[in-house]
Design an enzyme around this catalytic site. Sequence first.
Site, PDB file in Angstrom:
ATOM      1  CG  ASP A  32       9.542   5.200   3.348  1.00  0.00           C
ATOM      2  OD1 ASP A  32       9.638   5.295   4.595  1.00  0.00           O
ATOM      3  OD2 ASP A  32       8.495   4.885   2.771  1.00  0.00           O
ATOM      4  CG  ASN A  90       1.176  -0.017   0.276  1.00  0.00           C
ATOM      5  OD1 ASN A  90       1.148  -1.178  -0.082  1.00  0.00           O
ATOM      6  ND2 ASN A  90       2.219   0.532   0.846  1.00  0.00           N
ATOM      7  N   GLY A  96      -1.747  -0.286   4.924  1.00  0.00           N
ATOM      8  CA  GLY A  96      -0.705   0.489   5.586  1.00  0.00           C
ATOM      9  C   GLY A  96      -0.504   1.853   4.969  1.00  0.00           C
ATOM     10  CG  HIS A 103       2.928   6.940  -1.651  1.00  0.00           C
ATOM     11  ND1 HIS A 103       1.670   7.294  -1.199  1.00  0.00           N
ATOM     12  CD2 HIS A 103       3.393   6.020  -0.774  1.00  0.00           C
ATOM     13  CE1 HIS A 103       1.393   6.617  -0.094  1.00  0.00           C
ATOM     14  NE2 HIS A 103       2.420   5.837   0.178  1.00  0.00           N
ATOM     15  CG  LEU A 104       5.876   3.055  -7.864  1.00  0.00           C
ATOM     16  CD1 LEU A 104       4.924   1.868  -7.765  1.00  0.00           C
ATOM     17  CD2 LEU A 104       6.257   3.312  -9.312  1.00  0.00           C
ATOM     18  CG  HIS A 105       6.172   2.123  -1.279  1.00  0.00           C
ATOM     19  ND1 HIS A 105       6.690   2.527  -0.070  1.00  0.00           N
ATOM     20  CD2 HIS A 105       4.844   2.377  -1.239  1.00  0.00           C
ATOM     21  CE1 HIS A 105       5.717   3.006   0.671  1.00  0.00           C
ATOM     22  NE2 HIS A 105       4.573   2.932  -0.008  1.00  0.00           N
TER      23      HIS A 105
END
Length: 117
Positions: A32, A90, A96, A103-105
């Site tokens: 990120d 999200n 946010g 997308h997976l954080h």
Amino acid sequence: MDDPDCLFCKILAGTIPSTIVAESELAYAFRDVNPAMPSHVLVIPRRHITDAGTIDAAADSTDLAGVFALARQVVTEEGLDERGYRLVFNVGRDSGNTVPHLHLHVLGGRTMGWPPG
């Protein structure tokens, strides 16, 4: 490229640079650019899916399995499996989410509180 206007599709196409962490046939993992934790990696499907709210279980199951398999690899490579980590999707503006590509954080590297933030 599935969506020519999508930032993450452009990253997948190589027209926007990223710092790769891992990749597979189905997914791509990169750092990120504005990390919230010491380890903050985004794992995205190579096929454009808008967000977790638009997932179709039948059509997207293979892509999702690829995202989670690559996330597990990232967790191991980042050394997060022993201490713990957080996986976050999200959805929508209030969360946010600014890029409309699933997308997976993968977050870790320090103790986290609850609620997140």
